[in-house]
Scaffold this motif. Structure first.
Motif, PDB file in Angstrom:
ATOM      1  N   ASP A  69       0.856  -1.185   0.000  1.00 58.57           N
ATOM      2  CA  ASP A  69       0.000   0.000   0.000  1.00 58.57           C
ATOM      3  C   ASP A  69       0.896   1.241   0.000  1.00 58.57           C
ATOM      4  O   ASP A  69       1.619   1.494   0.965  1.00 58.57           O
ATOM      5  CB  ASP A  69      -0.893  -0.012   1.238  1.00 58.57           C
ATOM      6  N   VAL A  70       0.871   1.991  -1.094  1.00 67.81           N
ATOM      7  CA  VAL A  70       1.690   3.196  -1.229  1.00 67.81           C
ATOM      8  C   VAL A  70       0.822   4.462  -1.250  1.00 67.81           C
ATOM      9  O   VAL A  70       1.254   5.522  -1.690  1.00 67.81           O
ATOM     10  CB  VAL A  70       2.594   3.114  -2.492  1.00 67.81           C
ATOM     11  N   THR A  71      -0.379   4.328  -0.721  1.00 70.89           N
ATOM     12  CA  THR A  71      -1.337   5.428  -0.721  1.00 70.89           C
ATOM     13  C   THR A  71      -0.779   6.681  -0.057  1.00 70.89           C
ATOM     14  O   THR A  71      -0.948   7.789  -0.580  1.00 70.89           O
ATOM     15  CB  THR A  71      -2.646   5.005  -0.019  1.00 70.89           C
ATOM     16  N   ASP A  72      -0.125   6.524   1.087  1.00 73.03           N
ATOM     17  CA  ASP A  72       0.373   7.696   1.810  1.00 73.03           C
ATOM     18  C   ASP A  72       1.357   8.500   0.970  1.00 73.03           C
ATOM     19  O   ASP A  72       1.305   9.733   0.965  1.00 73.03           O
ATOM     20  CB  ASP A  72       1.013   7.286   3.138  1.00 73.03           C
ATOM     21  N   ALA A  73       2.237   7.838   0.245  1.00 75.57           N
ATOM     22  CA  ALA A  73       3.202   8.540  -0.611  1.00 75.57           C
ATOM     23  C   ALA A  73       2.478   9.270  -1.742  1.00 75.57           C
ATOM     24  O   ALA A  73       2.826  10.408  -2.082  1.00 75.57           O
ATOM     25  CB  ALA A  73       4.226   7.563  -1.175  1.00 75.57           C
ATOM     26  N   PHE A  74       1.456   8.653  -2.308  1.00 77.45           N
ATOM     27  CA  PHE A  74       0.696   9.293  -3.381  1.00 77.45           C
ATOM     28  C   PHE A  74      -0.078  10.498  -2.861  1.00 77.45           C
ATOM     29  O   PHE A  74      -0.151  11.531  -3.529  1.00 77.45           O
ATOM     30  CB  PHE A  74      -0.233   8.283  -4.064  1.00 77.45           C
ATOM     31  N   ARG A  75      -0.642  10.393  -1.665  1.00 75.19           N
ATOM     32  CA  ARG A  75      -1.369  11.527  -1.083  1.00 75.19           C
ATOM     33  C   ARG A  75      -0.422  12.667  -0.742  1.00 75.19           C
ATOM     34  O   ARG A  75      -0.730  13.832  -0.985  1.00 75.19           O
ATOM     35  CB  ARG A  75      -2.142  11.083   0.153  1.00 75.19           C
ATOM     36  N   LEU A  76       0.742  12.339  -0.173  1.00 75.84           N
ATOM     37  CA  LEU A  76       1.729  13.363   0.158  1.00 75.84           C
ATOM     38  C   LEU A  76       2.181  14.087  -1.109  1.00 75.84           C
ATOM     39  O   LEU A  76       2.268  15.322  -1.135  1.00 75.84           O
ATOM     40  CB  LEU A  76       2.928  12.740   0.881  1.00 75.84           C
ATOM     41  N   GLY A  77       2.452  13.327  -2.165  1.00 77.58           N
ATOM     42  CA  GLY A  77       2.850  13.933  -3.436  1.00 77.58           C
ATOM     43  C   GLY A  77       1.763  14.830  -4.006  1.00 77.58           C
ATOM     44  O   GLY A  77       2.046  15.906  -4.543  1.00 77.58           O
TER      45      GLY A  77
END
Length: 151
Positions: A69-77
């Protein structure tokens, strides 16, 4: 003074896409004649490396091909991209199509099978929610106010 236009950096030839390459699009680069281009890569801004494992959006999450799950990195970006857009007074963006970050109108379905579905990438969705018009690199003509016919 030229209007500022947010652009996916990969469309301008920056090697920032997941594979380490780019999606250089001459028609997008040609926009520099009429606009001040502000290049961004939301995935790099979110802390993801280049190259990186491919990811696809599954509802409100982004998963990579290995299942992480890489959601947090996508949201931060996406949040950092919005900050840049707002700081520059950007009203419009030309983004990489089908991307889990930048996809505008269609994205991959999350099965890593190449199937496309209607949807928005995380960044495109956040930009739109904040009043910034988005389109994919091959659909520049869909943006209004002086962008029609630029392809």
């Amino acid at each position: 003074m030229k209007e500022k236009l947010l652009v996916s950096a990969c469309l301008l030839g920056e090697n920032c896409k997941y594979s380490g390459g780019n999606n250089y699009t001459p028609a997008v680069e040609a926009l520099k004649e009429r606009f001040e281009l502000i290049p961004v890569c939301p995935e790099q801004l979110g802390g993801l490396p280049t190259p990186r494992v491919p990811s696809e959006r599954v509802e409100d999450k982004v998963l990579n091909r290995e299942g992480a799950d890489v959601t947090d990195a996508f949201r931060l970006g996406a949040e950092k991209t919005l900050e840049i857009a707002l700081a520059h007074g950007v009203r419009r963006a030309v983004l990489q199509e089908r991307s889990p970050s930048c996809g505008s109108g269609t994205i991959y379905d999350g099965t890593f099978s190449g199937k496309l579905i209607p949807g928005q990438g995380v960044t495109a969705e956040l930009l739109r929610k904040n009043g910034i018009q988005t389109c994919g690199g091959s659909r520049i003509g869909e943006l209004s106010d002086g962008m029609e016919g630029l392809l």
